[in-house]
Design a protein around this motif. Sequence first.
Motif, PDB file in Angstrom:
ATOM      1  N   THR A 122      50.116  27.222  29.934  1.00  0.00           N
ATOM      2  CA  THR A 122      48.984  26.394  30.380  1.00  0.00           C
ATOM      3  C   THR A 122      48.872  26.412  31.895  1.00  0.00           C
ATOM      4  O   THR A 122      47.781  26.555  32.460  1.00  0.00           O
ATOM      5  N   ILE A 123      50.018  26.278  32.569  1.00  0.00           N
ATOM      6  CA  ILE A 123      50.025  26.325  34.034  1.00  0.00           C
ATOM      7  C   ILE A 123      49.537  27.685  34.526  1.00  0.00           C
ATOM      8  O   ILE A 123      48.678  27.775  35.423  1.00  0.00           O
ATOM      9  N   ALA A 124      50.089  28.750  33.937  1.00  0.00           N
ATOM     10  CA  ALA A 124      49.723  30.100  34.378  1.00  0.00           C
ATOM     11  C   ALA A 124      48.229  30.354  34.218  1.00  0.00           C
ATOM     12  O   ALA A 124      47.592  30.938  35.099  1.00  0.00           O
ATOM     13  N   SER A 125      47.661  29.902  33.115  1.00  0.00           N
ATOM     14  CA  SER A 125      46.221  30.114  32.888  1.00  0.00           C
ATOM     15  C   SER A 125      45.391  29.395  33.933  1.00  0.00           C
ATOM     16  O   SER A 125      44.434  29.957  34.486  1.00  0.00           O
ATOM     17  N   GLY A 126      45.742  28.135  34.205  1.00  0.00           N
ATOM     18  CA  GLY A 126      45.007  27.375  35.215  1.00  0.00           C
ATOM     19  C   GLY A 126      45.102  28.015  36.583  1.00  0.00           C
ATOM     20  O   GLY A 126      44.098  28.135  37.314  1.00  0.00           O
ATOM     21  N   VAL A 127      46.298  28.457  36.960  1.00  0.00           N
ATOM     22  CA  VAL A 127      46.510  29.082  38.269  1.00  0.00           C
ATOM     23  C   VAL A 127      45.731  30.386  38.375  1.00  0.00           C
ATOM     24  O   VAL A 127      45.134  30.687  39.426  1.00  0.00           O
ATOM     25  N   ASN A 128      45.715  31.180  37.309  1.00  0.00           N
ATOM     26  CA  ASN A 128      45.003  32.453  37.372  1.00  0.00           C
ATOM     27  C   ASN A 128      43.485  32.279  37.322  1.00  0.00           C
ATOM     28  O   ASN A 128      42.747  33.072  37.908  1.00  0.00           O
ATOM     29  N   MET A 129      43.001  31.244  36.631  1.00  0.00           N
ATOM     30  CA  MET A 129      41.559  30.960  36.696  1.00  0.00           C
ATOM     31  C   MET A 129      41.166  30.514  38.098  1.00  0.00           C
ATOM     32  O   MET A 129      40.107  30.901  38.619  1.00  0.00           O
ATOM     33  N   LEU A 130      42.027  29.709  38.720  1.00  0.00           N
ATOM     34  CA  LEU A 130      41.787  29.305  40.099  1.00  0.00           C
ATOM     35  C   LEU A 130      41.776  30.523  41.022  1.00  0.00           C
ATOM     36  O   LEU A 130      40.966  30.596  41.957  1.00  0.00           O
ATOM     37  N   ALA A 131      42.651  31.487  40.755  1.00  0.00           N
ATOM     38  CA  ALA A 131      42.723  32.686  41.589  1.00  0.00           C
ATOM     39  C   ALA A 131      41.414  33.466  41.561  1.00  0.00           C
ATOM     40  O   ALA A 131      41.017  34.063  42.569  1.00  0.00           O
ATOM     41  N   ILE A 132      40.739  33.487  40.410  1.00  0.00           N
ATOM     42  CA  ILE A 132      39.447  34.175  40.324  1.00  0.00           C
ATOM     43  C   ILE A 132      38.445  33.534  41.284  1.00  0.00           C
ATOM     44  O   ILE A 132      37.731  34.220  42.024  1.00  0.00           O
ATOM     45  N   ARG A 133      38.430  32.201  41.294  1.00  0.00           N
ATOM     46  CA  ARG A 133      37.510  31.506  42.208  1.00  0.00           C
ATOM     47  C   ARG A 133      37.876  31.771  43.661  1.00  0.00           C
ATOM     48  O   ARG A 133      37.001  31.982  44.515  1.00  0.00           O
ATOM     49  N   GLN A 134      39.188  31.784  43.957  1.00  0.00           N
ATOM     50  CA  GLN A 134      39.625  31.992  45.340  1.00  0.00           C
ATOM     51  C   GLN A 134      39.287  33.391  45.840  1.00  0.00           C
ATOM     52  O   GLN A 134      38.806  33.554  46.961  1.00  0.00           O
ATOM     53  N   THR A 135      39.550  34.413  45.001  1.00  0.00           N
ATOM     54  CA  THR A 135      39.270  35.775  45.455  1.00  0.00           C
ATOM     55  C   THR A 135      37.768  35.981  45.666  1.00  0.00           C
ATOM     56  O   THR A 135      37.359  36.657  46.614  1.00  0.00           O
ATOM     57  N   ASN A 136      36.956  35.406  44.797  1.00  0.00           N
ATOM     58  CA  ASN A 136      35.507  35.524  44.975  1.00  0.00           C
ATOM     59  C   ASN A 136      35.042  34.790  46.220  1.00  0.00           C
ATOM     60  O   ASN A 136      34.133  35.247  46.929  1.00  0.00           O
ATOM     61  N   CYS A 137      35.678  33.652  46.507  1.00  0.00           N
ATOM     62  CA  CYS A 137      35.339  32.888  47.712  1.00  0.00           C
ATOM     63  C   CYS A 137      35.679  33.685  48.965  1.00  0.00           C
ATOM     64  O   CYS A 137      34.895  33.768  49.908  1.00  0.00           O
ATOM     65  N   VAL A 138      36.867  34.300  48.968  1.00  0.00           N
ATOM     66  CA  VAL A 138      37.296  35.106  50.117  1.00  0.00           C
ATOM     67  C   VAL A 138      36.372  36.313  50.280  1.00  0.00           C
ATOM     68  O   VAL A 138      35.984  36.665  51.399  1.00  0.00           O
ATOM     69  N   HIS A 139      35.998  36.925  49.161  1.00  0.00           N
ATOM     70  CA  HIS A 139      35.126  38.093  49.214  1.00  0.00           C
ATOM     71  C   HIS A 139      33.761  37.723  49.803  1.00  0.00           C
ATOM     72  O   HIS A 139      33.218  38.449  50.650  1.00  0.00           O
ATOM     73  N   ARG A 140      33.225  36.573  49.378  1.00  0.00           N
ATOM     74  CA  ARG A 140      31.914  36.137  49.888  1.00  0.00           C
ATOM     75  C   ARG A 140      31.970  35.771  51.366  1.00  0.00           C
ATOM     76  O   ARG A 140      30.991  35.915  52.096  1.00  0.00           O
ATOM     77  N   SER A 141      33.138  35.292  51.816  1.00  0.00           N
ATOM     78  CA  SER A 141      33.268  34.876  53.212  1.00  0.00           C
ATOM     79  C   SER A 141      33.705  36.013  54.126  1.00  0.00           C
ATOM     80  O   SER A 141      34.077  35.791  55.273  1.00  0.00           O
TER      81      SER A 141
END
Length: 468
Positions: A122-141
């Motif tokens: 459960t922890i791993a899934s939440g962390v990896n879903m968060l990572a998708i948002r973070q990488t997209n945020c970094v890419h957009r910025s």
Amino acid sequence: MTVPAEDATFVDDDGRPRRTGGVWTTSAHIITAVIGSGVLSLAWAVAQLGWIAGPITMLCFALVTYCTSTLLSYCYRSGDPVLGTRSYSYMDAVGSSLGKFHHKLCGCVQQFNLFGSAVGYTIASGVNMLAIRQTNCVHRSGGVSSGACSTNASPYIIAFGVAQLILSQIKNFGQLWWLSSVAAAMSFTYSFIGLGLEIAKFASTGRIKGTITGVSIGPTVTPVQKVWRVFQALGNIAFAYSYNMILIEIQDTVKSPPSELETMKVANRFSVAVTTLFYMLCGCFGYAAFGDSSPGNLLTSTGLKPYWLLDIANVAVVLHLLGAYQVYSQPLFAFVEEKAAKWFPDSRFVNKETKIRLPGSSKDGNYYYNFNMFRLVWRTVFVVVSTVISVLVPFFNDVVGLLGAIGFWPLTVYFPVEMYIAERKLARWSRTWVLLKLLSFGCFVVTLVAAAGSVAGIIDDLKASKGS
């Protein structure tokens, strides 16, 4: 059980349908079971240990895993490794070799480990879903540091929990074959993408990072933290190699002749060798690429490119863990429900099944859902509790280390060693007896220090999260 002569060719000596597994199918089962989310923390583990101790430690765990899995293979049939009575599960084998007390003890350890795995996934899934948002945020910025893009993983952990609330109402593991198949495919997908991204990052710099002693002591890492992290790294590696508790089930698919033992010896040797090579590549290329900054979860690093491929890997992690959660939880669900039915045979709450026709099926159709109130309540409570714990302690690296430590000694070492001693009737203080006891004691010490290091990591992360 007496089998009619005309049907004897279609069943084995225990009356069950003839098993068809060989070396290659058995090896595939083992490799599929071993390679999973544990691979994500190997670069971090090598970073804590350094260029010498890191690879040597992985080789030591591989050797211990191979030795104990071979010992366990001797215990599939009790009394005689070729002609003895078969066991159909790890717990059955423990009970046949060591008796009722050890059977119950093994059950407690296994059930706790299954629950812990649900929390870890459960922890791993939440962390990896968060990572998708973070990488997209970094890419957009435009590649700006992810600090400005960071957010709380709790909503993603809760979303994963909601999905498991639905999946957990599927009655049994047999109805989840499709989810298990998807999960297995996804585990290989993100593992190989992760390795490819590590190699690409290393190739982009052309420089081998890292040191002989691992992460350096300095402003961010105190001498005490260094020790705890080294201990925790042992737990992370142990978690990556844990598969003994399903080995008996895999061996129960093997045909004979040749004997199941001979097939398993070859399959264990091949599978551990392939897995260790893959783990070495993941751990060492990750450390070479990131050095002291190797992430606790490889795929949460925004330093890997291309972003779209990193996103695919993270999606694969989530899909894999959706299935892995059920693979590990369904045996625990079934265990509790069987016990409840046995203890309360007259309870309608526990035993009443109500057929509910699924939408889209005709009146005379066979598409029904068997609704049971106890199953609904118990499985919902299980998922809610595992999700709440994950929200409170959302530290993938620390929890993986703790799970690896807790499961390593009892399930991978202690029970196989004691079962082998009992089955082979080894004399006390004989050379083999002494060597096996020393192996068990040494691994017990490893489990203690790895658990201590992981708990210290959880405490440090909790303090850091409160201070931020």
